[in-house]
Design an enzyme around this catalytic site. Structure first.
Site, short mmCIF file in Angstrom:
data_model
loop_
_atom_site.label_atom_id
_atom_site.label_comp_id
_atom_site.label_asym_id
_atom_site.label_seq_id
_atom_site.Cartn_x
_atom_site.Cartn_y
_atom_site.Cartn_z
N LYS A 114 26.52 5.63 89.39
CA LYS A 114 25.45 6.31 90.13
C LYS A 114 24.20 5.44 90.23
O LYS A 114 23.50 5.49 91.23
CB LYS A 114 25.13 7.66 89.50
CG LYS A 114 26.22 8.68 89.84
CD LYS A 114 25.79 10.10 89.65
CE LYS A 114 26.91 11.02 90.11
NZ LYS A 114 26.80 12.35 89.54
N LYS A 196 39.08 6.97 93.90
CA LYS A 196 39.06 8.43 93.80
C LYS A 196 38.66 9.04 95.15
O LYS A 196 37.80 8.49 95.84
CB LYS A 196 38.03 8.83 92.73
CG LYS A 196 37.91 10.31 92.50
CD LYS A 196 36.87 10.63 91.42
CE LYS A 196 35.48 10.77 92.02
NZ LYS A 196 34.56 11.55 91.18
N LYS A 199 33.53 12.96 98.02
CA LYS A 199 32.80 13.48 99.17
C LYS A 199 31.73 12.51 99.64
O LYS A 199 31.24 12.61 100.75
CB LYS A 199 32.18 14.82 98.83
CG LYS A 199 31.20 14.76 97.68
CD LYS A 199 30.84 16.14 97.19
CE LYS A 199 30.21 16.04 95.81
NZ LYS A 199 30.30 17.26 95.05
P1 TYM Z 1 31.90 17.46 89.90
O1 TYM Z 1 31.06 18.49 90.59
O2 TYM Z 1 31.69 16.03 90.26
O3 TYM Z 1 33.43 17.78 90.09
C1 TYM Z 1 33.96 19.06 89.79
C2 TYM Z 1 35.37 18.96 89.24
O4 TYM Z 1 36.25 18.36 90.21
C3 TYM Z 1 36.96 17.30 89.60
N1 TYM Z 1 37.21 16.26 90.64
C4 TYM Z 1 38.43 15.76 90.93
N2 TYM Z 1 39.65 16.04 90.42
C5 TYM Z 1 40.71 15.38 90.94
N3 TYM Z 1 40.61 14.44 91.92
C6 TYM Z 1 39.40 14.12 92.45
N4 TYM Z 1 39.33 13.20 93.43
C7 TYM Z 1 38.23 14.80 91.96
N5 TYM Z 1 36.91 14.75 92.25
C8 TYM Z 1 36.31 15.65 91.43
C9 TYM Z 1 36.03 16.80 88.50
O5 TYM Z 1 36.73 16.10 87.50
C10 TYM Z 1 35.45 18.09 87.98
O6 TYM Z 1 36.34 18.71 87.05
N6 TYM Z 1 29.54 17.10 85.49
C11 TYM Z 1 30.53 17.87 86.24
C12 TYM Z 1 30.15 19.33 86.37
C13 TYM Z 1 29.88 19.99 85.07
C14 TYM Z 1 30.85 20.44 84.12
C15 TYM Z 1 30.11 21.01 83.06
C16 TYM Z 1 32.25 20.41 84.11
C17 TYM Z 1 28.65 20.29 84.57
N7 TYM Z 1 28.79 20.90 83.37
C18 TYM Z 1 30.75 21.55 81.96
C19 TYM Z 1 32.89 20.95 82.98
C20 TYM Z 1 32.14 21.50 81.92
C21 TYM Z 1 30.63 17.29 87.64
O7 TYM Z 1 29.73 16.68 88.13
O8 TYM Z 1 31.77 17.64 88.32
#
Ligand code: TYM
Length: 334
Positions: A114, A196, A199
């Site tokens: 990031k 990966k 978006k």
């Molecule tokens: P975020 O918003 O980036 O993504 C949400 C979830 O989607 C999964 N993900 C994917 N899985 C498979 N293939 C992909 N290409 C892909 N892109 C995204 C991510 O692994 C995630 O599970 N920090 C976290 C949000 C968060 C969180 C938490 C999650 C905040 N607090 C507590 C679990 C527990 C995040 O930014 O996810």
């Protein structure tokens, strides 16, 4: 009587949701609701670590709540809430900061990525992001955290912080486990299957959004990159085809072996068309249901208010315990 295990997970309401988020996260959550005590959060505080347009963030928050519901998360079974509506998240994150080291935070892969992508806005929140995530999880004494592979490192840090705190102050937090689905843990870009699916990809053909219509989905899969050869089978030298097999299997509800068998005699063009059809058939009803739910914001507001109340009750129990352990005076009513 056995107590149900506690599950917590979250997604940032930061715009487009891809089928990666769906397959890696929400789709798995729906099936956990009967077996576990589930809390599903929208990580809205996390989104502020990169620049957000306020009106857009508000709209995205409604969108993602509606999507949670459209994907089958049921407010009768699970607690659905906004991170920012439960102040204990920010409060615990401050205390966890006092046991987190800058060295371990600056080593996080996502932080480094990031910083590279948002060089004009490297803020403390970006570095502190995993500590807030640890607070999200530890507040609810979660047993299991379903995530995609990209969040695994953050979960390991959560475990480290919890153990360090427990060692210093006595047993306080449950040590959570990650749950990472076998097939959907990492969905790759349709244009560069070594990367990966994201978006934020500049190439719009690289990802499929949960908002894409059927024509767009079909076009994106038609253009999806495949590998040399012509067989539909998983192999390390066939990352493109492997990714498409995984996507098809998850949307069609089949095992990867069944998928390989089904397309044994098919060429890549036909295979990609069928993957597109399966994805469109899965995404289309979710999109319609999401739009229907979105037309009633009053309903969403009410649901989030009740979710926040339920979440806060559980979160405050842990926070009180933490305050006591570290030596802060309990809050009493005047
Ligand atoms: P975020 O918003 O980036 O993504 C949400 C979830 O989607 C999964 N993900 C994917 N899985 C498979 N293939 C992909 N290409 C892909 N892109 C995204 C991510 O692994 C995630 O599970 N920090 C976290 C949000 C968060 C969180 C938490 C999650 C905040 N607090 C507590 C679990 C527990 C995040 O930014 O996810």
């Amino acid at each position: 009587m056995d107590q149900k295990k506690v599950i917590l997970s979250g997604i940032q309401p930061s715009g487009i949701m891809t089928i990666g988020n769906y397959l890696g996260a929400i789709k798995n959550w729906g099936v956990m609701q009967d077996e576990y005590d589930c809390l599903f959060m929208l990580a809205d505080l996390h989104t502020l670590t990169v620049k957000q347009e306020p009106a857009r963030l508000r709209a995205n928050t409604y969108e993602l709540t509606a999507l949670y519901l459209a994907c089958g998360l049921d407010p009768e079974k699970s607690v659905l809430f906004l991170q920012s509506h439960v102040p204990a998240h920010a409060e615990l994150s401050w205390i966890l900061n006092t046991v987190a080291y800058p060295g371990e935070l600056s080593r996080m892969t996502q932080f480094k990525d990031k910083c590279a992508r948002h060089a004009d806005n490297i803020n403390m929140g970006l570095m502190d992001y995993p500590v807030l995530m640890a607070a999200d999880i530890l507040l609810y004494q979660a047993d299991v955290v379903p995530i995609g592979i990209d969040q695994k490192q953050h979960l390991e840090l959560t475990r480290d912080l919890a153990m360090r705190f427990n060692n210093r102050y006595g047993d306080t937090f449950k040590i959570p486990e990650a749950y990472i689905g076998k097939v959907g843990a990492k969905i790759y870009s349709l244009q560069d299957p070594e990367k990966k699916m994201s978006k934020s990809d500049e190439n719009l053909n690289a990802f499929v959004s949960m908002d894409d219509d059927t024509d767009t989905i079909m076009r994106k899969f038609k253009r999806a990159v495949t590998d040399s050869g012509s067989e539909v089978r998983r192999a390390p030298d066939k990352p493109g085809v492997t990714n498409l097999i995984n996507i098809y299997s998850l949307f069609a509800g089949k095992s990867v072996e069944e998928t390989e068998k089904e397309f044994e005699n098919a060429g890549y063009a036909e295979f990609k068309r069928r993957v597109g059809e399966a994805v469109a058939a899965g995404v289309e009803p979710i999109r319609r249901e999401k739009d229907r739910i979105l037309s009633d914001k009053g309903y969403i507001d009410k649901l989030l208010a009740s979710g926040a109340e339920r979440a806060a009750a559980a979160a405050e129990r842990t926070l009180r315990k933490v305050y006591k352990k570290v030596g802060l005076l309990p809050r009493v009513k005047a």
